[in-house]
Write a protein that holds these residues in place. Structure first.
Motif, PDB file in Angstrom:
ATOM      1  N   SER A  34     -20.979 -23.107  23.372  1.00  0.00           N
ATOM      2  CA  SER A  34     -19.691 -22.805  24.005  1.00  0.00           C
ATOM      3  C   SER A  34     -18.610 -22.656  22.943  1.00  0.00           C
ATOM      4  O   SER A  34     -17.677 -21.870  23.103  1.00  0.00           O
ATOM      5  CB  SER A  34     -19.301 -23.895  24.996  1.00  0.00           C
ATOM      6  OG  SER A  34     -20.245 -23.938  26.026  1.00  0.00           O
ATOM      7  N   GLU A  59     -14.496 -24.776  31.162  1.00  0.00           N
ATOM      8  CA  GLU A  59     -14.385 -25.033  29.720  1.00  0.00           C
ATOM      9  C   GLU A  59     -13.401 -24.124  29.009  1.00  0.00           C
ATOM     10  O   GLU A  59     -13.106 -24.337  27.847  1.00  0.00           O
ATOM     11  CB  GLU A  59     -15.749 -24.780  29.050  1.00  0.00           C
ATOM     12  CG  GLU A  59     -16.788 -25.815  29.288  1.00  0.00           C
ATOM     13  CD  GLU A  59     -18.052 -25.478  28.499  1.00  0.00           C
ATOM     14  OE1 GLU A  59     -18.236 -26.045  27.422  1.00  0.00           O
ATOM     15  OE2 GLU A  59     -18.834 -24.633  28.972  1.00  0.00           O
ATOM     16  N   GLU A 140     -21.547 -17.932  31.018  1.00  0.00           N
ATOM     17  CA  GLU A 140     -22.164 -19.224  30.673  1.00  0.00           C
ATOM     18  C   GLU A 140     -23.320 -19.484  31.643  1.00  0.00           C
ATOM     19  O   GLU A 140     -23.329 -18.964  32.758  1.00  0.00           O
ATOM     20  CB  GLU A 140     -21.134 -20.355  30.807  1.00  0.00           C
ATOM     21  CG  GLU A 140     -20.252 -20.541  29.599  1.00  0.00           C
ATOM     22  CD  GLU A 140     -20.858 -21.500  28.548  1.00  0.00           C
ATOM     23  OE1 GLU A 140     -21.952 -22.047  28.789  1.00  0.00           O
ATOM     24  OE2 GLU A 140     -20.217 -21.677  27.493  1.00  0.00           O
TER      25      GLU A 140
HETATM   26 MG   LIG Z   1     -21.639 -25.339  26.632  1.00  0.00          MG
END
Ligand SMILES: [Mg+2]
Ligand SMILES: Nc1ncnc2c1ncn2[C@@H]1O[C@H](COP(=O)(O)OP(=O)(O)O)[C@@H](O)[C@H]1O
Length: 501
Positions: A34, A59, A140
């Motif tokens: 990430s 995130e 993601e």
């Molecule tokens: Mg991640």
């Protein structure tokens, strides 16, 4: 559009090289995927490269610290809550006006996520066909949307973007901690790869196919990678490198003891927010206030009906000696009451209208759950992202109607047995007609309970176990059977609590 992207001092990557590309970022949890994706997004945003980020765990809202990004969806940091109905409008605004979007799906259930994504990505695909401008979509937990060996409409769409988006200027950045579960075609066609550390044999094999090295070499090199390290592959070029740290706030970072202060976030223009709000109205959607007003009205009706029926039932109770008129116990106490007490009641109910349907006796094993070390032990076993998702689900349940929460708690405590509305009503101290008139739609839709008709009457049962499996599947392989058991039991405890608050 030539401009260097500052991802790592060891990497010479140009913006031009990204256009229409499929970029894959792989590695186990905590390996720095990430962060790498965040760094790429920061670099792209610095050059006003238009993009959307499909954010599963909330995130990426921290990008707003530096950039004008529109955060929509249902998570904590969103500016506008949207569902599948306004997905197309948001896609249009993003692509036509070059507004970067973070589509935060952290507050969505797995099924809702698919529906919204299908609308959103479908719209981007169509728009890219007519506009033909550079645009990139970050995804993601990509294994959830493009799983190897499984077909779905959403998978077809995501694969199409990744494999054939180039002609339309459309690229994809796919991030996954389950390399072996991501569609092989997409991975083998990815133009750029950031391969972070993996440990599982199956993932190592996938790396073996992506890297032109001997199996033993792949294992040796990949196992030695530290957080933020990766092997970068661009066709013939293979470079080991360390990715720089994200400059903007990383909400999904591994928590440390330091206190985190959420940064002041930049606001996208009010006019855009209003345009999206208007698009909701056009589709006949009602404002939150209107929806709440209607809900209050419905609940008032339920309440007055309930009052009437309470009076009726008190008469019945006096006659049959069936219901003791007393202050109702909380749902949790109710759920944990000894089996004997229930059996006694079921016996007494025999022959009365409440015993019309066959009763499956609650299982003693369910009422006395296996003793699991609570507190610290669970905290250690379950990844933080799992805890966050449990909290979101509990939050959502506690927004449900009180009566429905009590029904849910009752069913969850007595899983997997099936109960008629009369039985549930008797055990949750609710007049039976009320549940028939006001079924627990919110929890049926979430998939936490299911309903069926038996003898013309609705019956309900808990489907919490299957629900948890579906909802937490994306966290595999970090979680396995034991963790899933802990999650289900933790959810169960929290839902029992939510019934009495
Ligand atoms: Mg991640
Ligand atoms: N290149 C890097 N430099 C410094 N810290 C990093 C780097 N990559 C990751 N980290 C830190 O390591 C932790 C895990 O990174 P993250 O990107 O969330 O991993 P993943 O997405 O693979 O689970 C985070 O606290 C993050 O800030």
């Amino acid at each position: 559009m030539t401009a260097p992207l500052m991802v790592s001092p060891d990497l010479d990557l140009d913006l031009e090289a990204i256009i229409g590309q499929c970029v894959a970022i792989l590695g186990i949890r905590g390996s720095g995927k990430s962060n790498t994706a965040g760094v790429l997004f920061e670099e792209l945003l610095k050059h006003s490269y238009p993009l959307s980020i499909v954010d599963i765990d909330g995130e990426y809202f921290g990008l707003k610290e530096r950039f004008e990004v529109l955060v929509v969806g249902t998570g904590d940091g969103v500016e506008i809550e949207i569902d599948a109905g306004s997905a197309e409008e948001v896609a249009r605004i993003s692509m036509e006006r070059n507004i970067p979007v973070v589509l935060d799906l952290s507050g969505h259930l797995a099924e809702e996520r698919s529906e919204l994504l299908q609308e959103y990505l479908g719209a981007l695909w169509r728009l890219a066909g007519s506009l033909r401008r550079p645009y990139i979509i970050g995804i993601e937990e990509a294994h959830e949307f493009i799983p190897q060996g499984v077909r779905s409409e959403l998978k077809d769409l995501v694969s199409r973007i990744a494999l054939r988006g180039r002609k339309r200027g459309l690229g994809a950045i796919i991030v996954s901690q389950r390399s072996a579960k991501v569609d092989k075609d997409v991975l083998s066609q990815a133009g750029l790869l950031f391969l972070h550390r993996v440990v599982h044999e199956a993932d190592m094999r996938v790396y073996g196919e992506l890297l032109p090295w001997k199996k033993a070499e792949v294992k040796e090199i990949v196992s030695a990678l530290e957080t933020g390290d990766c092997i970068f592959v661009d066709h013939e070029t293979i470079v080991p490198l360390h990715v720089r740290e994200r400059e903007t706030f990383h909400a999904g970072f591994t928590p440390t003891l330091e206190t985190v202060v959420t940064p002041a976030l930049r606001q996208v223009s009010q006019a855009i927010i209003e345009a999206i709000e208007r698009s909701k109205g056009k589709r006949g959607r009602r404002s939150k206030v209107q929806l709440l007003e209607q809900r209050v009205h419905e609940l008032e009706e339920v309440l007055s009906e309930r009052q009437r029926q309470i009076t009726e039932l008190e008469d019945v109770a006096r006659t049959l000696g069936y219901i003791r008129v007393e202050v109702p116990r909380t749902a949790r106490e109710e759920a944990l009451a000894p089996v004997a007490a229930r059996e006694e009641r079921a016996d007494t109910a025999g022959g009365s209208q409440w015993a019309a349907a066959p009763v499956e006796a609650p299982s003693a094993a369910i009422l006395e759950p296996p003793v699991i070390d609570v507190g610290g032990q669970r905290e250690r076993i379950l990844p933080p992202a799992v805890h966050r998702h449990i909290e979101r689900l509990v939050g959502r349940v506690s927004r449900g109607a009180l009566l429905h929460r009590r029904l849910l708690a009752f069913l969850v405590a007595h899983a997997p047995s099936t109960y008629s509305v009369e039985q549930i009503a008797a055990w949750t101290h609710c007049p039976p007609g009320v549940l028939e008139n006001d079924p627990p739609r919110e929890f049926l839709e979430m998939g936490m309970i299911s309903t069926e008709r038996r003898g013309g009457k609705p019956h309900y049962r808990s489907t919490l176990k299957a629900f948890a499996m579906r909802e937490f599947e994306i966290f595999e392989p970090d979680i396995g059977g034991t963790e899933l058991h802990l999650i289900t039991s933790q959810l169960r405890d929290r839902l029992l609590e939510a019934a009495s608050t």
